[in-house]
Design a protein around this motif. Structure first.
Motif, PDB file in Angstrom:
ATOM      1  N   LEU A  20      48.987 -21.422  60.735  1.00 25.60           N
ATOM      2  CA  LEU A  20      49.409 -20.629  59.576  1.00 25.60           C
ATOM      3  C   LEU A  20      50.090 -19.332  60.008  1.00 25.60           C
ATOM      4  O   LEU A  20      49.646 -18.685  60.951  1.00 25.60           O
ATOM      5  CB  LEU A  20      48.192 -20.280  58.710  1.00 25.60           C
ATOM      6  N   SER A  21      51.125 -18.966  59.289  1.00 27.89           N
ATOM      7  CA  SER A  21      51.756 -17.663  59.507  1.00 27.89           C
ATOM      8  C   SER A  21      51.045 -16.647  58.620  1.00 27.89           C
ATOM      9  O   SER A  21      50.304 -17.009  57.703  1.00 27.89           O
ATOM     10  CB  SER A  21      53.235 -17.727  59.116  1.00 27.89           C
ATOM     11  N   GLN A  22      51.283 -15.390  58.885  1.00 31.26           N
ATOM     12  CA  GLN A  22      50.707 -14.352  58.018  1.00 31.26           C
ATOM     13  C   GLN A  22      51.240 -14.489  56.600  1.00 31.26           C
ATOM     14  O   GLN A  22      50.542 -14.185  55.641  1.00 31.26           O
ATOM     15  CB  GLN A  22      51.005 -12.967  58.582  1.00 31.26           C
ATOM     16  N   GLU A  23      52.455 -14.993  56.460  1.00 31.24           N
ATOM     17  CA  GLU A  23      53.047 -15.179  55.146  1.00 31.24           C
ATOM     18  C   GLU A  23      52.343 -16.271  54.336  1.00 31.24           C
ATOM     19  O   GLU A  23      52.419 -16.284  53.114  1.00 31.24           O
ATOM     20  CB  GLU A  23      54.545 -15.515  55.277  1.00 31.24           C
ATOM     21  N   ALA A  24      51.631 -17.166  55.001  1.00 31.83           N
ATOM     22  CA  ALA A  24      50.914 -18.248  54.316  1.00 31.83           C
ATOM     23  C   ALA A  24      49.804 -17.721  53.415  1.00 31.83           C
ATOM     24  O   ALA A  24      49.299 -18.435  52.559  1.00 31.83           O
ATOM     25  CB  ALA A  24      50.331 -19.219  55.343  1.00 31.83           C
ATOM     26  N   PHE A  25      49.457 -16.459  53.581  1.00 31.41           N
ATOM     27  CA  PHE A  25      48.377 -15.852  52.809  1.00 31.41           C
ATOM     28  C   PHE A  25      48.904 -15.088  51.595  1.00 31.41           C
ATOM     29  O   PHE A  25      48.173 -14.343  50.958  1.00 31.41           O
ATOM     30  CB  PHE A  25      47.551 -14.916  53.705  1.00 31.41           C
ATOM     31  N   SER A  26      50.180 -15.271  51.282  1.00 26.58           N
ATOM     32  CA  SER A  26      50.827 -14.462  50.234  1.00 26.58           C
ATOM     33  C   SER A  26      50.162 -14.573  48.869  1.00 26.58           C
ATOM     34  O   SER A  26      50.260 -13.650  48.073  1.00 26.58           O
ATOM     35  CB  SER A  26      52.309 -14.807  50.125  1.00 26.58           C
ATOM     36  N   ASP A  27      49.458 -15.668  48.603  1.00 25.26           N
ATOM     37  CA  ASP A  27      48.768 -15.792  47.313  1.00 25.26           C
ATOM     38  C   ASP A  27      47.534 -14.885  47.231  1.00 25.26           C
ATOM     39  O   ASP A  27      47.077 -14.566  46.142  1.00 25.26           O
ATOM     40  CB  ASP A  27      48.338 -17.235  47.060  1.00 25.26           C
ATOM     41  N   VAL A  28      46.992 -14.489  48.386  1.00 22.75           N
ATOM     42  CA  VAL A  28      45.770 -13.676  48.380  1.00 22.75           C
ATOM     43  C   VAL A  28      45.943 -12.306  49.031  1.00 22.75           C
ATOM     44  O   VAL A  28      45.088 -11.434  48.866  1.00 22.75           O
ATOM     45  CB  VAL A  28      44.575 -14.417  49.036  1.00 22.75           C
ATOM     46  N   LEU A  52      40.590 -15.327  52.126  1.00 18.17           N
ATOM     47  CA  LEU A  52      41.319 -15.624  53.359  1.00 18.17           C
ATOM     48  C   LEU A  52      40.821 -16.928  53.974  1.00 18.17           C
ATOM     49  O   LEU A  52      41.616 -17.749  54.450  1.00 18.17           O
ATOM     50  CB  LEU A  52      41.170 -14.471  54.359  1.00 18.17           C
ATOM     51  N   CYS A  53      39.514 -17.129  53.943  1.00 20.29           N
ATOM     52  CA  CYS A  53      38.933 -18.347  54.509  1.00 20.29           C
ATOM     53  C   CYS A  53      39.330 -19.577  53.695  1.00 20.29           C
ATOM     54  O   CYS A  53      39.504 -20.660  54.261  1.00 20.29           O
ATOM     55  CB  CYS A  53      37.416 -18.221  54.613  1.00 20.29           C
ATOM     56  N   GLU A  54      39.493 -19.419  52.391  1.00 22.14           N
ATOM     57  CA  GLU A  54      39.971 -20.531  51.567  1.00 22.14           C
ATOM     58  C   GLU A  54      41.348 -20.979  52.031  1.00 22.14           C
ATOM     59  O   GLU A  54      41.621 -22.174  52.137  1.00 22.14           O
ATOM     60  CB  GLU A  54      40.035 -20.130  50.092  1.00 22.14           C
ATOM     61  N   VAL A  55      42.218 -20.024  52.307  1.00 16.92           N
ATOM     62  CA  VAL A  55      43.564 -20.349  52.776  1.00 16.92           C
ATOM     63  C   VAL A  55      43.483 -21.085  54.116  1.00 16.92           C
ATOM     64  O   VAL A  55      44.208 -22.061  54.350  1.00 16.92           O
ATOM     65  CB  VAL A  55      44.444 -19.085  52.891  1.00 16.92           C
ATOM     66  N   MET A  56      42.581 -20.655  54.984  1.00 13.46           N
ATOM     67  CA  MET A  56      42.452 -21.273  56.308  1.00 13.46           C
ATOM     68  C   MET A  56      41.602 -22.536  56.280  1.00 13.46           C
ATOM     69  O   MET A  56      41.476 -23.225  57.292  1.00 13.46           O
ATOM     70  CB  MET A  56      41.848 -20.269  57.304  1.00 13.46           C
ATOM     71  N   GLU A  57      41.001 -22.817  55.119  1.00  9.93           N
ATOM     72  CA  GLU A  57      40.135 -23.988  54.944  1.00  9.93           C
ATOM     73  C   GLU A  57      38.963 -24.001  55.922  1.00  9.93           C
ATOM     74  O   GLU A  57      38.665 -25.006  56.563  1.00  9.93           O
ATOM     75  CB  GLU A  57      40.945 -25.284  55.023  1.00  9.93           C
ATOM     76  N   VAL A  58      38.313 -22.837  56.035  1.00  8.35           N
ATOM     77  CA  VAL A  58      37.083 -22.719  56.818  1.00  8.35           C
ATOM     78  C   VAL A  58      36.067 -21.923  55.994  1.00  8.35           C
ATOM     79  O   VAL A  58      36.442 -21.111  55.150  1.00  8.35           O
ATOM     80  CB  VAL A  58      37.282 -22.012  58.191  1.00  8.35           C
ATOM     81  N   HIS A  59      34.809 -22.160  56.244  1.00 13.73           N
ATOM     82  CA  HIS A  59      33.750 -21.392  55.583  1.00 13.73           C
ATOM     83  C   HIS A  59      33.735 -19.986  56.188  1.00 13.73           C
ATOM     84  O   HIS A  59      33.957 -19.823  57.395  1.00 13.73           O
ATOM     85  CB  HIS A  59      32.403 -22.085  55.802  1.00 13.73           C
ATOM     86  N   PRO A  60      33.465 -18.966  55.394  1.00 10.99           N
ATOM     87  CA  PRO A  60      33.392 -17.612  55.940  1.00 10.99           C
ATOM     88  C   PRO A  60      32.419 -17.477  57.119  1.00 10.99           C
ATOM     89  O   PRO A  60      32.660 -16.695  58.028  1.00 10.99           O
ATOM     90  CB  PRO A  60      32.948 -16.760  54.746  1.00 10.99           C
ATOM     91  N   LEU A  61      31.348 -18.268  57.118  1.00 12.50           N
ATOM     92  CA  LEU A  61      30.415 -18.197  58.247  1.00 12.50           C
ATOM     93  C   LEU A  61      31.045 -18.700  59.539  1.00 12.50           C
ATOM     94  O   LEU A  61      30.653 -18.274  60.628  1.00 12.50           O
ATOM     95  CB  LEU A  61      29.140 -18.979  57.941  1.00 12.50           C
TER      96      LEU A  61
END
Length: 97
Positions: A20-28, A52-61
């Protein structure tokens, strides 16, 4: 327990691992904000961390485990075992289901 990595390093590691690029987080968030997080100039709120974790598809933990254990699988397993024990203790003491 001190963090082996920093949250900023963990964030950047997972973002890059996900391609992911930093731009991939533009919705959040803005690219500028992501850059500030990755350079350890700002700290996200728990709510923002979850987004941010939703965008990366990982749990915050997962992100926090990487921040505290680094890339060591052994350290991660020890940390997760500690968290399990502490949650069990809290559940027993506080009657948490």
């Amino acid at each position: 327990m001190a963090a082996k990595h920093t949250l900023s390093e963990a964030l950047k590691t997972i973002r890059k691992a996900r391609g992911l690029s930093q731009e991939a987080f533009s919705d959040v968030s803005s690219r500028t904000y992501m850059s500030s997080l990755e350079r350890d100039l700002k700290s996200p709120t728990l709510h923002k961390l979850a987004e941010l974790c939703e965008v990366m598809e990982v749990h915050p933990l997962t992100l926090l485990t990487l921040a505290y254990a680094g890339k060591s699988q052994k350290q991660a397993e020890q940390l997760l075992a500690q968290v399990r024990r502490e949650l069990e203790t809290v559940a027993k003491q506080g009657n948490v289901p």
